[in-house]
Design a protein around this motif. Structure first.
Motif, PDB file in Angstrom:
ATOM      1  N   ALA A  50       0.792  -1.131   0.227  1.00 18.62           N
ATOM      2  CA  ALA A  50      -0.118  -0.302   0.053  1.00 18.62           C
ATOM      3  C   ALA A  50       0.627   1.226   0.270  1.00 18.62           C
ATOM      4  CB  ALA A  50      -0.682  -0.041   1.062  1.00 18.62           C
ATOM      5  N   ASP A  60      -4.548   1.961 -10.175  1.00 17.67           N
ATOM      6  CA  ASP A  60      -5.745   2.000  -9.193  1.00 17.67           C
ATOM      7  C   ASP A  60      -5.343   0.213  -8.752  1.00 17.67           C
ATOM      8  OD1 ASP A  60      -8.457   0.518  -8.417  1.00 17.67           O
ATOM      9  OD2 ASP A  60      -9.014   0.396 -10.897  1.00 17.67           O
ATOM     10  N   TRP A  61      -5.288   0.288  -7.312  1.00 16.40           N
ATOM     11  CA  TRP A  61      -4.974  -0.783  -6.554  1.00 16.40           C
ATOM     12  C   TRP A  61      -5.934  -1.130  -5.660  1.00 16.40           C
ATOM     13  CZ3 TRP A  61      -1.995  -4.610  -5.278  1.00 16.40           C
ATOM     14  CH2 TRP A  61      -2.362  -4.786  -3.890  1.00 16.40           C
ATOM     15  N   SER A  62      -6.539  -2.563  -6.191  1.00 16.27           N
ATOM     16  CA  SER A  62      -7.487  -3.301  -6.314  1.00 16.27           C
ATOM     17  C   SER A  62      -6.871  -4.105  -4.875  1.00 16.27           C
ATOM     18  CB  SER A  62      -8.392  -3.906  -6.918  1.00 16.27           C
ATOM     19  OG  SER A  62      -9.153  -5.446  -5.678  1.00 16.27           O
ATOM     20  N   ASP A  63      -7.133  -4.708  -2.986  1.00 16.61           N
ATOM     21  CA  ASP A  63      -6.427  -5.631  -2.556  1.00 16.61           C
ATOM     22  C   ASP A  63      -7.779  -6.453  -1.839  1.00 16.61           C
ATOM     23  OD1 ASP A  63      -5.566  -7.976  -1.230  1.00 16.61           O
ATOM     24  OD2 ASP A  63      -4.503  -5.677   0.589  1.00 16.61           O
ATOM     25  N   THR A  64      -8.415  -7.949  -2.330  1.00 18.32           N
ATOM     26  CA  THR A  64      -9.227  -8.734  -1.578  1.00 18.32           C
ATOM     27  C   THR A  64      -8.323 -10.046  -0.609  1.00 18.32           C
ATOM     28  OG1 THR A  64      -9.620  -9.451  -3.621  1.00 18.32           O
ATOM     29  CG2 THR A  64     -10.457  -7.932  -3.246  1.00 18.32           C
ATOM     30  N   ALA A  90      -3.652  -1.035 -13.684  1.00 19.53           N
ATOM     31  CA  ALA A  90      -4.887  -1.648 -12.274  1.00 19.53           C
ATOM     32  C   ALA A  90      -3.862  -2.791 -12.033  1.00 19.53           C
ATOM     33  CB  ALA A  90      -5.815  -1.687 -12.967  1.00 19.53           C
ATOM     34  N   SER A 121      -4.244  -5.840  -9.288  1.00 19.60           N
ATOM     35  CA  SER A 121      -5.054  -6.724  -7.708  1.00 19.60           C
ATOM     36  C   SER A 121      -4.411  -7.728  -7.783  1.00 19.60           C
ATOM     37  CB  SER A 121      -6.716  -6.562  -9.279  1.00 19.60           C
ATOM     38  OG  SER A 121      -6.514  -7.716  -9.885  1.00 19.60           O
ATOM     39  N   SER A 122      -4.814  -7.791  -6.366  1.00 15.70           N
ATOM     40  CA  SER A 122      -4.575  -8.828  -5.108  1.00 15.70           C
ATOM     41  C   SER A 122      -5.280  -9.747  -4.879  1.00 15.70           C
ATOM     42  CB  SER A 122      -3.658  -8.396  -4.778  1.00 15.70           C
ATOM     43  OG  SER A 122      -2.708  -9.836  -4.502  1.00 15.70           O
ATOM     44  N   THR A 123      -5.702 -10.750  -5.546  1.00 14.14           N
ATOM     45  CA  THR A 123      -6.560 -11.994  -4.316  1.00 14.14           C
ATOM     46  C   THR A 123      -5.991 -13.311  -4.233  1.00 14.14           C
ATOM     47  OG1 THR A 123      -7.126 -13.016  -6.908  1.00 14.14           O
ATOM     48  CG2 THR A 123      -8.323 -10.371  -6.247  1.00 14.14           C
TER      49      THR A 123
END
Length: 387
Positions: free
Chosen positions: A267, A281-285, A321, A323-325
């Motif tokens: 982060a 565009d950072w997505s952390d799930t 973009a 993304s981390s899942t």
């Protein structure tokens, strides 16, 4: 299966001291045997007395060549001992030497020859009182004892050789493991240096390039931009020092390296990129119930870092973009996607970033895939949770 050593491998090297005490034992044993008939021979069989002396001295000389032809020397000396009690000592030494080789055929041949020779001498020698049964039993016991002693010495030599060989092999394997560990550590350091410096130097190059094209900046904004460049350069130097700190094995001072990045630091990495003008565009799930293992998190961090660096180099000004899942069961999947840039930045690159990432990912048991979907470049990596 471990092969049996040869006699030359197990036999110790003989120094003059070793020859000396063996010769003294031979002489002592010969004298002990011969003195029972020496007086009678001197008085009544003077010729036999001198024959015994000559053959005894010859046997003592010949026994020094026992290692060149063990069986032949032992048989010749045994024949001498059949008519010379003074040859009993050398015959015993030669027979024991053959027995140390632990060859059953040779042991039986030499043992029987020495027994026959001993029986012949005790029969022909002018003993004052000679009991055939007693002398036979004594000869059997003496010959069995000396051959058994030789077998014991040979067995002990083989055991010592085996232990010494295993110790040398273990030491060699340890050296190989240390060399492999050093090689692995050097490769890890090289990857860390690339990941750290490529990211920081790219940021410095981008900011310096941007300042070079801006002619409308006043003094304050120019100083602010130069301050950011200085900060990035300082960060690069500090991180380089941290990576190379592991090479200072002889440094007695306290360790100065900062903690390695973890998953929680991603982060901050994204925020830093945004501060420097990159649209992220950072997505952390990722399942937050269980902390990401440090090794896995550090690898994911390096993948995101290298992805951001590549966007700055090859698609400056585009949106990336990220993304981390995933979770403990499914592992972690991280995807970076950005439009393919029409122009690249002026920042140089070695072209080995993705190669190093793939190697790092595979070492952790994961996989890395890069592909183009239309006008979008996609970098996707998967890592097991407990990498």
């Amino acid at each position: 299966m471990e092969t049996r050593p040869t006699a030359s491998q197990t036999q110790p090297e003989l120094r003059w001291v070793d020859h000396a005490w063996r010769d003294l034992l031979c002489v002592a044993f010969s004298v002990m045997v011969w003195q029972t008939v020496a007086g009678v021979e001197w008085r009544e069989h003077r010729a036999l007395f001198f024959v015994e002396v000559v053959l005894g001295v010859a046997a003592l000389v010949l026994v020094h060549f026992r290692r060149r032809a063990p069986v032949r020397v032992a048989l010749v000396i045994a024949a001498m001992s059949a008519v010379s009690g003074l040859a009993a000592g050398p015959a015993t030494l030669a027979a024991v030497s053959v027995a140390t080789r632990r060859d059953v055929g040779q042991v039986l041949l030499v043992g029987i020859a020495n027994f026959v020779a001993a029986q012949t001498w005790t029969t022909l020698a002018p003993f004052e009182d000679n009991d055939l049964l007693v002398t036979t039993l004594v000869n059997v016991a003496v010959n069995a004892g000396m051959m058994g002693w030789g077998l014991y010495i040979g067995t002990r030599r083989e055991v010592m050789w085996s232990l010494r060989t295993r110790a040398e092999r273990a030491e060699t394997e340890q050296d190989l493991r240390l060399a492999q560990a050093r090689s692995t550590e050097r490769a890890r350091i090289a990857r860390e240096m690339h990941d750290v410096l490529a990211h920081r130097i790219t940021q410095v190059s981008m900011q310096a390039g941007a300042l070079a094209f801006r002619e409308d900046l006043d003094g304050d904004r120019l100083r602010e931009g130069l301050g950011q460049i200085q900060g990035q350069a300082n960060d690069a130097l500090h991180e380089l020092r941290d990576v190379l700190g592991v090479l200072r094995e002889d440094d007695p001072g306290p360790p100065t390296a900062r903690p390695q990045p973890t998953y929680g630091d991603i982060a901050a990495l994204v925020d830093e990129a945004r501060t420097l003008g990159l649209d992220v565009d950072w997505s952390d799930t990722v399942d937050a119930a269980t902390p990401v293992p440090p090794a896995t998190g550090r690898t994911v961090y390096r993948i995101v870092q290298e992805g951001i660096t590549n966007v700055r180099k090859h698609a400056p000004g585009s949106v990336v973009a990220i993304s981390s899942t995933g979770g403990p069961r499914a592992g972690i999947t991280v995807v970076l996607a950005n439009p393919i840039g029409e122009r690249a930045s002026a920042a140089p690159g070695a072209g080995l970033g993705l190669v190093g990432l793939r190697e790092r990912t595979e070492l952790r048991g994961g996989r890395l895939d890069q592909r183009t979907e239309g006008a979008t470049f996609v970098l996707e990596a998967w890592l097991p949770w407990t990498a």
